[in-house]
Scaffold this motif. Structure first.
Motif, short mmCIF file in Angstrom:
data_model
loop_
_atom_site.label_atom_id
_atom_site.label_comp_id
_atom_site.label_asym_id
_atom_site.label_seq_id
_atom_site.Cartn_x
_atom_site.Cartn_y
_atom_site.Cartn_z
N ALA A 75 0.84 -1.20 0.00
CA ALA A 75 0.00 0.00 0.00
C ALA A 75 0.88 1.26 0.00
O ALA A 75 0.58 2.23 -0.71
N ALA A 76 1.95 1.24 0.79
CA ALA A 76 2.84 2.40 0.85
C ALA A 76 3.51 2.66 -0.50
O ALA A 76 3.66 3.80 -0.92
N ALA A 78 2.18 1.72 -3.44
CA ALA A 78 1.10 2.18 -4.33
C ALA A 78 0.75 3.65 -4.10
O ALA A 78 0.38 4.36 -5.03
N CYS A 79 0.90 4.12 -2.86
CA CYS A 79 0.61 5.53 -2.53
C CYS A 79 1.79 6.45 -2.83
O CYS A 79 1.68 7.67 -2.63
N GLY A 80 2.91 5.88 -3.26
CA GLY A 80 4.07 6.70 -3.61
C GLY A 80 5.01 7.00 -2.46
O GLY A 80 5.95 7.77 -2.61
N GLU A 81 4.77 6.41 -1.30
CA GLU A 81 5.65 6.63 -0.15
C GLU A 81 7.05 6.08 -0.41
O GLU A 81 8.04 6.63 0.05
N TYR A 82 7.11 4.96 -1.16
CA TYR A 82 8.37 4.34 -1.55
C TYR A 82 8.33 4.10 -3.05
O TYR A 82 7.27 3.83 -3.62
#
Length: 131
Positions: A75-76, A78-82
């Motif tokens: 999820a992280a 997919a959200c662009g966090e990594y």
């Protein structure tokens, strides 16, 4: 004895995991270590058995919720966090312990695994009669 039954169960599950590992390797994926978490990973005996059955290094991660942590990492990403799953794993996953295979034990388990691989095909026609 109860201890023998428990050990047989753990070894059987480990042999099943080796089947899965072989499928992954047949797909051309090189596996040089496995990370474990959760209930079974808490047991030093289980870690030792699976390490020697797979004949590969086992890294125990700090989190006991491996699948949940993996989902959160996806999820992280997919959200662009990594930028990638690899980056998320590098930054989030922390190792708690490492188990290295014992060459002599791994060879003994390999011999037993080859017998295990013959059991299912030999008994496949009997299974419907057991139920």
């Amino acid at each position: 004895a109860r201890a023998d039954m428990i050990r047989a169960l753990v070894e059987g599950v480990s042999f099943s995991q080796k089947d899965c590992l072989e499928v992954i390797e047949e797909m051309g994926v090189e596996v040089n270590k496995v990370r474990v978490s959760g209930g079974g990973a808490k047991s030093p005996l289980w870690r030792k058995i699976i390490c020697n059955v797979l004949n590969i290094r086992i890294d125990r991660i700090e989190s006991e919720e491996g699948p949940g942590l993996g989902g959160a990492m996806l999820a992280a990403v997919a959200c662009g966090e990594y930028a990638s799953v690899e980056e998320a794993a590098e930054r989030i996953v922390k190792l708690k312990a490492t188990e290295e295979p014992d060459t002599a034990l791994a060879a003994k388990y390999e011999a037993q695994y080859q017998k295990y691989r013959k059991i299912y095909p030999a008994l496949k026609q009997v299974f419907p009669q057991i139920v």
